[in-house]
Design a protein around this motif. Structure first.
Motif, PDB file in Angstrom:
ATOM      1  N   ASP A 103       0.813  -1.217   0.000  1.00 37.20           N
ATOM      2  CA  ASP A 103       0.000   0.000   0.000  1.00 37.20           C
ATOM      3  C   ASP A 103       0.847   1.268   0.000  1.00 37.20           C
ATOM      4  OD1 ASP A 103       0.846  -0.475   2.662  1.00 37.20           O
ATOM      5  OD2 ASP A 103      -0.795   0.733   3.455  1.00 37.20           O
ATOM      6  N   GLN A 104       2.153   1.128   0.190  1.00 37.33           N
ATOM      7  CA  GLN A 104       3.012   2.312   0.195  1.00 37.33           C
ATOM      8  C   GLN A 104       4.338   2.016  -0.502  1.00 37.33           C
ATOM      9  OE1 GLN A 104       2.890   5.538   0.882  1.00 37.33           O
ATOM     10  NE2 GLN A 104       0.711   5.404   1.345  1.00 37.33           N
ATOM     11  N   TYR A 131      -1.198   8.054  -1.763  1.00 36.33           N
ATOM     12  CA  TYR A 131      -1.502   6.618  -1.715  1.00 36.33           C
ATOM     13  C   TYR A 131      -1.228   6.068  -3.106  1.00 36.33           C
ATOM     14  CZ  TYR A 131      -3.183   8.164   2.666  1.00 36.33           C
ATOM     15  OH  TYR A 131      -3.215   8.753   3.908  1.00 36.33           O
ATOM     16  N   THR A 157       4.997  -1.704   2.859  1.00 37.64           N
ATOM     17  CA  THR A 157       5.711  -0.623   2.180  1.00 37.64           C
ATOM     18  C   THR A 157       6.820  -1.224   1.324  1.00 37.64           C
ATOM     19  OG1 THR A 157       5.197   0.978   3.899  1.00 37.64           O
ATOM     20  CG2 THR A 157       7.118   1.466   2.516  1.00 37.64           C
TER      21      THR A 157
END
Ligand code: HPA
Length: 246
Positions: A103-104, A131, A157
């Motif tokens: 998600d990162q 995002y 991440t």
């Protein structure tokens, strides 16, 4: 009906089960994409597949023409891209063959052609990238993984290094302190370029090895290939569920 774009990374140079209808080579203002785009039917839906490293696998991460690859998808009318990527694991959960839906991103790469905003600067040049992955695609991938009964990490991440060498143990320690769970070499600028062109982009990351210094001994290609073989079988199951619901 929408056509899904799939970018295959190391360990996924061709899509099994894809009923190929045609292949298209696209000339872009930024040069040649990594390979021909392969159009076909997969699990009842139309998809367009691109081998990120070429087919056969010959283009290393720092030599990939990310701009041409993403531009080509846009030109083909694709709105949604799922990118499959081999990564190293940094945080404890990210053991070999595990799958994460990041998600990162933290970008440690350098010297890559990383933006489409070079000349036509009357247009907006600062995309929002808070995002970096498309949430709807991520949620659909998480749903597909749940349906497949596969344990995936639903937050992670991704730290993108320049390569082609693997990292030092100290670099991996620093990345861990920075909050990276995964390390790979191709996530950027790919994700940002997709956002610049307004394409929805999400990734399925498959852990090929522990990051440097986190396991005894050297990281070998043999080990990477073995883990990817196992992990990619699960990626295929997730993609199958995802595509059937797409
Ligand atoms: N580092 C960077 N990229 C990678 C790795 C790694 O350990 N494994 C697979 N891709």
């Amino acid at each position: 009906m929408a056509i899904l774009g799939i970018i295959g990374g190391t360990g996924l140079t061709q899509m099994q089960h894809l009923n190929i209808q045609k292949q298209s080579r696209i000339a872009t203002p930024f040069g040649e994409p990594s390979a021909a785009y392969v159009h076909g039917e997969l699990y009842g839906n139309e998809v367009v597949f691109l081998a990120r490293h070429g087919n056969p696998h010959t283009i290393p991460p720092h030599k990939i023409n990310y701009r041409a690859n993403i531009w080509g998808f846009k030109e083909l009318g694709i709105n949604d891209i799922i990118a499959v990527a081999a990564v190293g694991g940094i945080s404890a959960e990210m053991k070999p063959a595990h799958i994460a839906i990041p998600d990162q991103i933290i970008d440690y790469s350098y010297g890559r052609a990383h933006t489409f905003f070079e000349d036509d600067l009357a247009n907006v040049t600062h995309i929002d990238f808070s995002y970096p992955y498309a949430n709807l695609l991520r949620e659909a991938l998480i749903g597909a993984a749940t349906q497949s009964n596969l344990p995936v990490s639903t937050q992670a991440t991704y730290g993108c290094t320049q390569g082609p060498r693997l990292e030092t143990a100290a670099e991996i320690r620093r990345m861990h302190q920075d909050g990276c769970d995964l390390v790979g070499m191709t996530g950027m600028p790919e994700a940002a370029l997709a956002r610049e062109l307004g394409l929805n982009y999400a990734a399925l990351a498959v852990v090929a090895n522990w990051g440097a210094g986190l396991q005894a001994g050297e990281i070998t290609m043999v080990e990477i290939e073995q883990n990817l073989h196992e992990g990619m079988a699960n990626v295929t199951r997730i993609l199958e569920m995802f595509i059937k619901a797409y």
